[in-house]
Design an enzyme around this catalytic site. Structure first.
Site: not given
Ligand code: NAD
Length: 365
Positions: A144, A191, A223, A247, A251
C-alpha cells in the site's frame, strides 16, 4: 467514574452517514446512562470531501482528528472512482493518509460470533460455533505504501512490498499482549517461503516470541491460513498479519460473522484511535435504508472498550445487540427467510430497536 471525551464523527460516503448516525446515537445514549461527558464534532473525508474541497482529506479534518480523543468513521468510496482507475484524486487516499498521519499502525478486528447468527453464515454452524478470533492487521507498510511503478510503454507494473523491523515489532508486541489476555495463542501469517519481507516478518515475530513464553506461537503461510480459516476457524485465537494479507483474510473471516455488516474494527497507534466498520460505502444499497448499522454500533462499543477502557458500557451495547437478535429482528443482509422467519428491519428501525433495548437494559439491571 464519569469521563470527558471529544469524539470526531467522519461519516464519509455511501452508507457511511446512514450507519454512523446510529454508532453516534449509541454513544450519546451511553453517555446519558453512565453520566459521561462526550462532545461530538463532525468532518468530511472521501468523495464527499473531494466534492466540497477538492481534497479527500481536508486540512480541517486532520486538525480536528488530531484534537479528538477518538474517531468514529463510516466508509469512503463512490462508483465513479471504481469504474475509472485513472482518476488521480481518490476517496481512499483520504483513509490511507489519515491512518499514516495519526500513526495508526495496528488494525484490530474482532470476529465476534453472535449465536443467533449461526445460520446467517455460508459456513456450517458446527464449524462456526465457538469461534472467537482477534485479528491484528499491520496498517502502515506493505504494498500500500511501497513504491509503485509503470514502465514507459505502460505494459509492466510493480508495487513494492516493504517492511521495516520496527513496524513489525510494534504491532507484534500489541498482538502478543492481547493473546496474553485471551486464550494465549498467537498465529503469525506470512509468505516466508517466497517473500523476503515475510522472512523479516517471521524473524522479528520469532525473536519477540521468546519474551512471551506463556503465549503459544505458531507461524502459518497465507495460503494455508486462508484455507484453515474456513476449515476450522475455532483453532485460532489471535491472528497477526501484514497489511495486504490482513485485508484479504479479514474479509474472508467476515463470512464467519454472517455479514460485512456485523464487523467492527479499531485502528490504533500511540494516540487517537480510529473506529470503523470493516465494510465499504456499499453503493448498491446506499440511500435505501437497507444497510446494517450493527457494525458501526459495534465500532462504537469497541471505542468504549479498547479506546476509553469502558468495559461495562461496551458490554451493555453488545448485550443490547444480542437481545435484539434473540427477539428475531434482522436487517436484510443477516435475515433468514426460512427458519425461523425473521422480522426484517431497515437501517433506521434497527438503530431505534438497539436504542430501545439499550434503554430497557438499564431499567431491568
Ligand atoms: P462494500 O463493503 O461496500 O460492499 C460489499 C457487499 O457487502 C455489497 O453487496 C454491500 O451491499 C454489502 N454490505 C456492505 N456493508 C453492508 C452493510 N452495513 N449492510 C448490509 N450490506 C452491506 O465493498 P465493495 O462493494 O467492494 O466497495 C464499495 C465501495 O466501498 C468502493 O468504492 C470501495 O472502494 C469502498 N470501500 C471502502 C472501504 C472503507 O472506507 N473502509 C472499505 C472497502 C471498500
Amino acid at each position: 467514574m464519569s469521563i470527558k471525551k471529544n469524539i470526531l464523527i467522519i461519516p464519509g460516503d455511501g452508507i457511511g452517514p446512514e450507519v454512523t448516525a446510529w454508532g453516534k446515537a449509541v454513544l450519546e445514549e451511553t453517555a446519558t446512562q453512565f453520566g459521561h461527558d462526550f462532545s461530538f464534532d463532525e468532518a468530511l473525508m472521501g468523495h464527499a470531501a473531494i466534492e466540497a474541497t477538492g481534497s479527500p482529506l481536508p486540512d480541517e479534518t486532520l486538525e480536528k482528528a488530531r484534537k479528538s480523543d477518538a474517531i468514529l468513521f463510516g466508509a469512503v468510496g463512490h462508483a465513479k472512482y471504481d469504474n475509472d482507475p485513472t482518476l488521480k484524486v481518490r476517496p481512499e487516499q483520504g483513509l490511507l493518509k489519515i491512518r499514516k498521519e495519526l500513526g495508526l499502525y495496528a488494525n484490530l478486528r474482532p470476529i465476534l460470533l453472535f449465536d443467533e447468527l449461526l445460520d446467517a453464515s455460508s459456513l456450517k454452524p458446527e464449524i462456526l460455533q465457538g469461534t472467537d478470533i482477534l485479528f491484528f492487521r499491520e496498517l502502515t507498510g506493505d504494498v500500500y505504501f511501497g513504491e509503485k511503478k509503470r514502465s514507459e510503454d505502460r505494459n509492466t507494473a510493480s508495487d513494492l512490498m516493504i517492511y521495516h523491523r520496527y513496524e513489525v515489532e510494534r504491532i507484534a508486541k500489541k498482538a502478543f499482549e492481547a493473546a496474553r489476555g485471551r486464550r494465549g495463542k498467537l498465529c503469525s501469517v506470512d509468505k516466508a517461503n517466497v517473500l523476503e519481507s515475510s522472512r523479516l516478518w517471521r524473524e522479528v515475530v520469532q525473536e519477540l516470541a521468546k519474551e512471551y513464553p506463556d503465549v503459544e506461537t505458531e507461524h502459518m503461510f497465507i495460503d494455508n491460513a486462508a484455507m484453515q480459516l474456513v476449515k476450522n476457524p475455532k483453532k485460532f485465537d489471535v491472528i497477526l498479519t501484514a497489511n495486504l494479507f490482513g485485508d484479504i483474510l479479514t474479509d474472508e473471516a467476515s463470512q464467519i460473522a454472517g455479514s460485512m455488516g456485523m464487523l467492527a474494527s479499531a485502528s490504533i497507534g500511540d494516540g487517537t484511535g480510529f473506529f470503523e466498520p470493516i465494510h465499504g460505502s456499499a453503493h448498491d444499497i446506499a440511500g435505501q435504508n437497507k444497510a446494517n448499522p450493527l457494525a458501526s454500533i459495534l465500532s462504537a462499543a469497541l471505542m468504549l472498550d479498547t479506546g476509553f477502557g469502558l468495559k461495562e458500557e461496551a458490554q451493555r451495547i453488545n448485550q443490547a445487540i444480542d437481545q435484539v437478535l434473540k427477539e428475531g429482528f434482522r436487517t436484510g443482509d443477516i435475515a433468514n427467510a426460512i427458519t425461523p422467519p425473521h422480522k426484517v428491519l431497515g437501517t433506521t428501525q434497527m438503530g431505534k430497536k438497539i436504542l430501545e433495548f439499550l434503554k430497557h437494559a438499564v431499567i431491568i439491571s
